[in-house]
Design a protein around this motif. Structure first.
Motif, PDB file in Angstrom:
ATOM      1  N   VAL A  24       0.838  -1.201   0.000  1.00 33.03           N
ATOM      2  CA  VAL A  24       0.000   0.000   0.000  1.00 33.03           C
ATOM      3  C   VAL A  24       0.873   1.252   0.000  1.00 33.03           C
ATOM      4  N   ALA A  25       1.938   1.256   0.792  1.00 33.39           N
ATOM      5  CA  ALA A  25       2.828   2.417   0.842  1.00 33.39           C
ATOM      6  C   ALA A  25       3.568   2.598  -0.478  1.00 33.39           C
ATOM      7  N   ALA A  26       3.992   1.514  -1.084  1.00 27.22           N
ATOM      8  CA  ALA A  26       4.718   1.612  -2.351  1.00 27.22           C
ATOM      9  C   ALA A  26       3.803   2.099  -3.471  1.00 27.22           C
ATOM     10  N   ARG A  27       2.587   1.645  -3.489  1.00 32.06           N
ATOM     11  CA  ARG A  27       1.648   2.106  -4.518  1.00 32.06           C
ATOM     12  C   ARG A  27       1.206   3.543  -4.274  1.00 32.06           C
ATOM     13  N   GLY A  28       1.230   3.967  -3.039  1.00 26.39           N
ATOM     14  CA  GLY A  28       0.822   5.325  -2.703  1.00 26.39           C
ATOM     15  C   GLY A  28       1.908   6.358  -2.941  1.00 26.39           C
ATOM     16  N   GLY A  29       3.092   5.937  -3.353  1.00 30.30           N
ATOM     17  CA  GLY A  29       4.157   6.875  -3.665  1.00 30.30           C
ATOM     18  C   GLY A  29       5.083   7.176  -2.503  1.00 30.30           C
ATOM     19  N   GLN A  30       5.051   6.380  -1.471  1.00 32.53           N
ATOM     20  CA  GLN A  30       5.881   6.618  -0.297  1.00 32.53           C
ATOM     21  C   GLN A  30       7.371   6.561  -0.633  1.00 32.53           C
ATOM     22  N   TYR A  31       7.753   5.705  -1.552  1.00 31.56           N
ATOM     23  CA  TYR A  31       9.166   5.490  -1.847  1.00 31.56           C
ATOM     24  C   TYR A  31       9.566   6.021  -3.219  1.00 31.56           C
ATOM     25  N   ASP A  32       8.817   6.951  -3.776  1.00 36.33           N
ATOM     26  CA  ASP A  32       9.114   7.444  -5.113  1.00 36.33           C
ATOM     27  C   ASP A  32      10.374   8.301  -5.161  1.00 36.33           C
ATOM     28  N   ASP A  33      10.534   9.213  -4.232  1.00 33.34           N
ATOM     29  CA  ASP A  33      11.652  10.154  -4.272  1.00 33.34           C
ATOM     30  C   ASP A  33      12.751   9.685  -3.334  1.00 33.34           C
ATOM     31  N   THR A  34      13.725   8.989  -3.881  1.00 33.17           N
ATOM     32  CA  THR A  34      14.828   8.508  -3.050  1.00 33.17           C
ATOM     33  C   THR A  34      16.059   9.389  -3.171  1.00 33.17           C
ATOM     34  N   GLN A  35      16.078  10.322  -4.103  1.00 33.66           N
ATOM     35  CA  GLN A  35      17.260  11.145  -4.328  1.00 33.66           C
ATOM     36  C   GLN A  35      17.254  12.423  -3.485  1.00 33.66           C
ATOM     37  N   THR A  36      16.116  13.055  -3.308  1.00 37.71           N
ATOM     38  CA  THR A  36      16.054  14.349  -2.638  1.00 37.71           C
ATOM     39  C   THR A  36      16.514  14.317  -1.181  1.00 37.71           C
ATOM     40  N   PRO A  37      16.142  13.334  -0.358  1.00 43.55           N
ATOM     41  CA  PRO A  37      16.626  13.364   1.024  1.00 43.55           C
ATOM     42  C   PRO A  37      18.152  13.348   1.129  1.00 43.55           C
ATOM     43  N   ALA A  38      18.815  12.652   0.235  1.00 45.19           N
ATOM     44  CA  ALA A  38      20.278  12.644   0.260  1.00 45.19           C
ATOM     45  C   ALA A  38      20.835  13.992  -0.181  1.00 45.19           C
ATOM     46  N   MET A  39      20.187  14.640  -1.110  1.00 42.80           N
ATOM     47  CA  MET A  39      20.649  15.940  -1.591  1.00 42.80           C
ATOM     48  C   MET A  39      20.325  17.051  -0.598  1.00 42.80           C
ATOM     49  N   ARG A  40      19.268  16.896   0.175  1.00 45.92           N
ATOM     50  CA  ARG A  40      18.852  17.923   1.122  1.00 45.92           C
ATOM     51  C   ARG A  40      19.944  18.190   2.152  1.00 45.92           C
ATOM     52  N   MET A  41      20.677  17.165   2.514  1.00 45.70           N
ATOM     53  CA  MET A  41      21.735  17.328   3.495  1.00 45.70           C
ATOM     54  C   MET A  41      22.832  18.253   2.973  1.00 45.70           C
ATOM     55  N   LEU A  42      23.060  18.250   1.680  1.00 44.04           N
ATOM     56  CA  LEU A  42      24.113  19.082   1.104  1.00 44.04           C
ATOM     57  C   LEU A  42      23.744  20.559   1.098  1.00 44.04           C
ATOM     58  N   PHE A  43      22.469  20.879   0.999  1.00 44.64           N
ATOM     59  CA  PHE A  43      22.027  22.263   0.890  1.00 44.64           C
ATOM     60  C   PHE A  43      21.490  22.823   2.197  1.00 44.64           C
ATOM     61  N   ASP A  44      21.544  22.067   3.263  1.00 43.98           N
ATOM     62  CA  ASP A  44      20.971  22.485   4.531  1.00 43.98           C
ATOM     63  C   ASP A  44      21.718  23.670   5.136  1.00 43.98           C
ATOM     64  N   ASP A  45      23.037  23.725   5.009  1.00 43.26           N
ATOM     65  CA  ASP A  45      23.818  24.803   5.610  1.00 43.26           C
ATOM     66  C   ASP A  45      23.483  26.160   5.015  1.00 43.26           C
ATOM     67  N   GLU A  46      23.251  26.220   3.723  1.00 45.81           N
ATOM     68  CA  GLU A  46      22.931  27.494   3.091  1.00 45.81           C
ATOM     69  C   GLU A  46      21.621  28.056   3.622  1.00 45.81           C
ATOM     70  N   GLN A  47      20.657  27.207   3.867  1.00 44.59           N
ATOM     71  CA  GLN A  47      19.374  27.670   4.387  1.00 44.59           C
ATOM     72  C   GLN A  47      19.522  28.154   5.822  1.00 44.59           C
ATOM     73  N   ARG A  48      20.320  27.489   6.615  1.00 48.13           N
ATOM     74  CA  ARG A  48      20.506  27.907   8.005  1.00 48.13           C
ATOM     75  C   ARG A  48      21.243  29.232   8.093  1.00 48.13           C
TER      76      ARG A  48
END
Length: 75
Positions: A24-48
């Motif tokens: 149900v979670a896989a069909r609902g799109g829970q695991y669609d975006d696997t790239q953004t969470p890894a990239m978010r860590m790289l850009f977190d300092d600029e936002q802070r």
């Protein structure tokens, strides 16, 4: 030994529930975006770094007011 079939049946029902929840979670799109969470860590300092500057600008533009709560203490 009569309890073993019951334990096996209960464990299969629980495992089946987990499989259904995963499908149900896989069909609902829970695991669609696997790239953004890894990239978010790289850009977190600029936002802070930009947030304190924005907060300073926002406080310098607003007039200061004193708020009293119900007990007469200043917040």
């Amino acid at each position: 030994m009569g309890v073993m079939p019951l334990i096996i049946l209960v464990s299969l029902v629980v495992a089946g529930g987990f499989v259904i929840a995963f499908v149900v979670a896989a069909r609902g799109g829970q695991y669609d975006d696997t790239q953004t969470p890894a990239m978010r860590m790289l850009f977190d300092d600029e936002q802070r770094r930009s947030r304190p500057q924005q907060a300073e600008q926002a406080t310098s533009e607003k007039p200061t007011t004193i708020h009293h709560n119900l007990h007469g203490r200043v917040r």
